[in-house]
Structure formats: C-alpha cells, structure tokens
Design a protein around this motif. Structure first.
Motif, PDB file in Angstrom:
ATOM      1  N   LYS A 103      -1.013  -0.152  96.495  1.00  0.00           N
ATOM      2  CA  LYS A 103      -1.334  -0.047  97.932  1.00  0.00           C
ATOM      3  C   LYS A 103      -1.443   1.325  98.386  1.00  0.00           C
ATOM      4  N   ASP A 104      -1.375   2.391  97.579  1.00  0.00           N
ATOM      5  CA  ASP A 104      -1.507   3.695  98.107  1.00  0.00           C
ATOM      6  C   ASP A 104      -3.032   4.191  98.256  1.00  0.00           C
ATOM      7  N   PHE A 105      -3.874   3.710  97.364  1.00  0.00           N
ATOM      8  CA  PHE A 105      -5.306   4.001  97.421  1.00  0.00           C
ATOM      9  C   PHE A 105      -6.000   3.669  98.884  1.00  0.00           C
ATOM     10  N   ASP A 106      -5.742   2.796  99.516  1.00  0.00           N
ATOM     11  CA  ASP A 106      -6.254   2.409 100.668  1.00  0.00           C
ATOM     12  C   ASP A 106      -5.867   3.322 101.425  1.00  0.00           C
ATOM     13  N   ARG A 107      -4.445   3.701 101.385  1.00  0.00           N
ATOM     14  CA  ARG A 107      -3.878   4.710 102.647  1.00  0.00           C
ATOM     15  C   ARG A 107      -4.387   5.817 102.358  1.00  0.00           C
ATOM     16  N   PHE A 108      -4.396   6.339 101.213  1.00  0.00           N
ATOM     17  CA  PHE A 108      -5.059   7.544 101.047  1.00  0.00           C
ATOM     18  C   PHE A 108      -6.776   7.795 101.864  1.00  0.00           C
ATOM     19  N   ALA A 109      -7.173   6.663 101.385  1.00  0.00           N
ATOM     20  CA  ALA A 109      -8.628   6.648 101.956  1.00  0.00           C
ATOM     21  C   ALA A 109      -8.798   6.616 103.565  1.00  0.00           C
ATOM     22  N   LYS A 110      -7.908   5.541 104.149  1.00  0.00           N
ATOM     23  CA  LYS A 110      -7.809   5.606 105.363  1.00  0.00           C
ATOM     24  C   LYS A 110      -7.360   6.779 106.226  1.00  0.00           C
ATOM     25  N   LEU A 111      -6.634   7.426 105.457  1.00  0.00           N
ATOM     26  CA  LEU A 111      -6.044   8.791 106.209  1.00  0.00           C
ATOM     27  C   LEU A 111      -6.651   9.991 105.851  1.00  0.00           C
ATOM     28  N   HIS A 112      -7.579   9.892 105.054  1.00  0.00           N
ATOM     29  CA  HIS A 112      -8.501  11.133 104.298  1.00  0.00           C
ATOM     30  C   HIS A 112      -7.630  12.061 103.707  1.00  0.00           C
ATOM     31  N   VAL A 113      -6.571  11.453 103.201  1.00  0.00           N
ATOM     32  CA  VAL A 113      -5.436  12.443 102.155  1.00  0.00           C
ATOM     33  C   VAL A 113      -6.479  12.593 100.852  1.00  0.00           C
ATOM     34  N   ILE A 114      -6.181  13.804 100.575  1.00  0.00           N
ATOM     35  CA  ILE A 114      -6.725  14.529  99.178  1.00  0.00           C
ATOM     36  C   ILE A 114      -5.840  14.488  98.427  1.00  0.00           C
ATOM     37  N   ALA A 115      -6.097  13.661  97.013  1.00  0.00           N
ATOM     38  CA  ALA A 115      -5.184  13.460  95.875  1.00  0.00           C
ATOM     39  C   ALA A 115      -5.267  14.842  94.894  1.00  0.00           C
ATOM     40  N   SER A 116      -4.370  15.711  95.087  1.00  0.00           N
ATOM     41  CA  SER A 116      -4.520  16.954  94.484  1.00  0.00           C
ATOM     42  C   SER A 116      -3.504  16.719  93.040  1.00  0.00           C
ATOM     43  N   MET A 117      -4.282  16.885  91.809  1.00  0.00           N
ATOM     44  CA  MET A 117      -3.672  16.603  90.572  1.00  0.00           C
ATOM     45  C   MET A 117      -4.007  17.583  89.656  1.00  0.00           C
ATOM     46  N   GLN A 118      -3.210  17.798  88.609  1.00  0.00           N
ATOM     47  CA  GLN A 118      -3.429  18.630  87.393  1.00  0.00           C
ATOM     48  C   GLN A 118      -3.150  17.672  86.175  1.00  0.00           C
ATOM     49  N   PRO A 119      -4.390  17.629  85.865  1.00  0.00           N
ATOM     50  CA  PRO A 119      -4.642  16.391  84.600  1.00  0.00           C
ATOM     51  C   PRO A 119      -3.630  16.855  83.629  1.00  0.00           C
ATOM     52  N   TYR A 120      -3.477  18.172  83.377  1.00  0.00           N
ATOM     53  CA  TYR A 120      -2.613  18.464  81.982  1.00  0.00           C
ATOM     54  C   TYR A 120      -1.414  17.853  82.087  1.00  0.00           C
ATOM     55  N   TRP A 163      -7.172   8.436  88.425  1.00  0.00           N
ATOM     56  CA  TRP A 163      -8.468   9.096  88.795  1.00  0.00           C
ATOM     57  C   TRP A 163      -9.552   8.154  89.038  1.00  0.00           C
ATOM     58  N   ARG A 164      -9.875   7.083  88.455  1.00  0.00           N
ATOM     59  CA  ARG A 164     -10.841   6.227  88.651  1.00  0.00           C
ATOM     60  C   ARG A 164     -10.567   5.444  90.136  1.00  0.00           C
ATOM     61  N   SER A 165      -9.416   5.147  90.082  1.00  0.00           N
ATOM     62  CA  SER A 165      -8.655   4.100  91.221  1.00  0.00           C
ATOM     63  C   SER A 165      -8.956   5.200  92.496  1.00  0.00           C
ATOM     64  N   PHE A 166      -8.625   6.482  92.471  1.00  0.00           N
ATOM     65  CA  PHE A 166      -8.893   7.502  93.592  1.00  0.00           C
ATOM     66  C   PHE A 166     -10.419   7.377  93.938  1.00  0.00           C
ATOM     67  N   LEU A 167     -11.157   7.888  92.941  1.00  0.00           N
ATOM     68  CA  LEU A 167     -12.754   7.836  93.464  1.00  0.00           C
ATOM     69  C   LEU A 167     -13.352   6.641  93.876  1.00  0.00           C
ATOM     70  N   ASP A 168     -12.830   5.556  93.138  1.00  0.00           N
ATOM     71  CA  ASP A 168     -13.565   4.003  93.584  1.00  0.00           C
ATOM     72  C   ASP A 168     -13.075   3.819  94.922  1.00  0.00           C
ATOM     73  N   HIS A 169     -11.937   4.309  95.515  1.00  0.00           N
ATOM     74  CA  HIS A 169     -11.588   4.044  96.950  1.00  0.00           C
ATOM     75  C   HIS A 169     -12.161   5.363  97.724  1.00  0.00           C
ATOM     76  N   GLY A 170     -13.177   6.278  97.248  1.00  0.00           N
ATOM     77  CA  GLY A 170     -13.345   7.091  98.317  1.00  0.00           C
ATOM     78  C   GLY A 170     -12.798   8.290  98.537  1.00  0.00           C
ATOM     79  N   VAL A 171     -11.603   8.665  97.770  1.00  0.00           N
ATOM     80  CA  VAL A 171     -10.692   9.594  97.829  1.00  0.00           C
ATOM     81  C   VAL A 171     -11.095  10.904  97.225  1.00  0.00           C
ATOM     82  N   THR A 172     -10.905  12.037  97.940  1.00  0.00           N
ATOM     83  CA  THR A 172     -11.336  13.179  97.075  1.00  0.00           C
ATOM     84  C   THR A 172     -10.326  13.602  96.027  1.00  0.00           C
TER      85      THR A 172
END
Ligand SMILES: [Zn+2]
Length: 141
Positions: free
Chosen positions: A16-33, A57-66
């Motif tokens: 449920k978080d991916f739609d919320r990130f997208a709707k609120l324009h929240v950036i997903a800041s991550m450290q892949p390592y 990562w794929r789910s964030f991008l597919d939802h339009g999240v930066t």
C-alpha cells in the motif's frame, strides 16, 4: 513535479505504500548496498510475505516514485559501483541470493545510474546544478 519530502532508508515497504509515495510525491531515498546486509537476515525477521517489498526499486519506479540512491558512507562502502552491481544481479559473494534477493525488483543500469545522479540531485533541490550533464546546468564548483 515538486517534492519536499524524502524518506531515508525506504528499504522495507508494504504494498500500500507505493501509491502513498506517488500521491504525496515522496522521494524514496535508498542505499542499495544495504541489500547485502539486510538480504542475509531480513526475511527471517520480517517473514517471507512482508519481506517481498524490500528494496522494491521496480515497484517504486513503476508507481512513478523518484528514487534517490546513495552509498550511506561511512556506514557502507563509498564506491557506488557496488550498488550498481546489486540492482540487476547479486555479486558472487552474495551466495544466499544468487539471483538477487527479490528478482522482481530489479531495475536497469540506466535507471540505477539515474537514481544515483539525477534522483539524488533532485532530492536535495540541486537538479539544475548537478546530477546530469545538461546544457543550461550551472555547476557551482
Ligand atoms: Zn544511513
């Protein structure tokens, strides 16, 4: 798009978080390592179903999240190439998950480079000054 909020270490999400990130324009800041660290123990702690949207990562991008990637140095190695390796395949020393921890979440190399450069610049309101080699950008160094 404007954004004023990023969530650091957005590593373990619920569907449920991916739609919320997208709707609120929240950036997903991550450290892949950190997928290496977490990949060894997170599923045991979270359970298989809850771990599914770890390093999503794929789910964030597919939802339009930066996505904004970083290294998390000095907690993790400074070299971003290690993180770029992780985005599509597991390094040979990650024997527990040889096909990647969650293969459905793989992204392309250009997507990963974009998250390390343009995504991170955008997250700190510096996209006109760094993050890409673009005519009109005015580097400040
Ligand atoms: Zn950190």
């Amino acid at each position: 798009m404007t954004s004023a909020l990023a969530i650091e270490h957005a590593q373990h999400m619920a569907l449920k978080d991916f739609d919320r990130f997208a709707k609120l324009h929240v950036i997903a800041s991550m450290q892949p390592y950190h997928a290496i660290d977490d990949g060894r123990w997170a599923e045991k702690r979270l359970g298989h179903d809850r771990a599914r949207y770890s390093y999503a990562w794929r789910s964030f991008l597919d939802h339009g999240v930066t996505l904004a990637f970083g290294t998390d140095w000095p907690v993790a190695p400074l070299n971003p190439v290690l993180g770029l390796t992780l985005r599509s395949r597991a390094p040979h020393w990650m024997a527990k998950n040889p096909d990647g921890w969650i293969p459905e979440e793989k992204i392309t190399l250009p997507e990963a480079v974009g998250a390390y450069t343009m995504g991170s610049a955008f997250a700190e309101f510096q996209q006109r000054e760094k993050g890409s080699i673009t005519p009109g950008n005015s580097p400040t160094w």
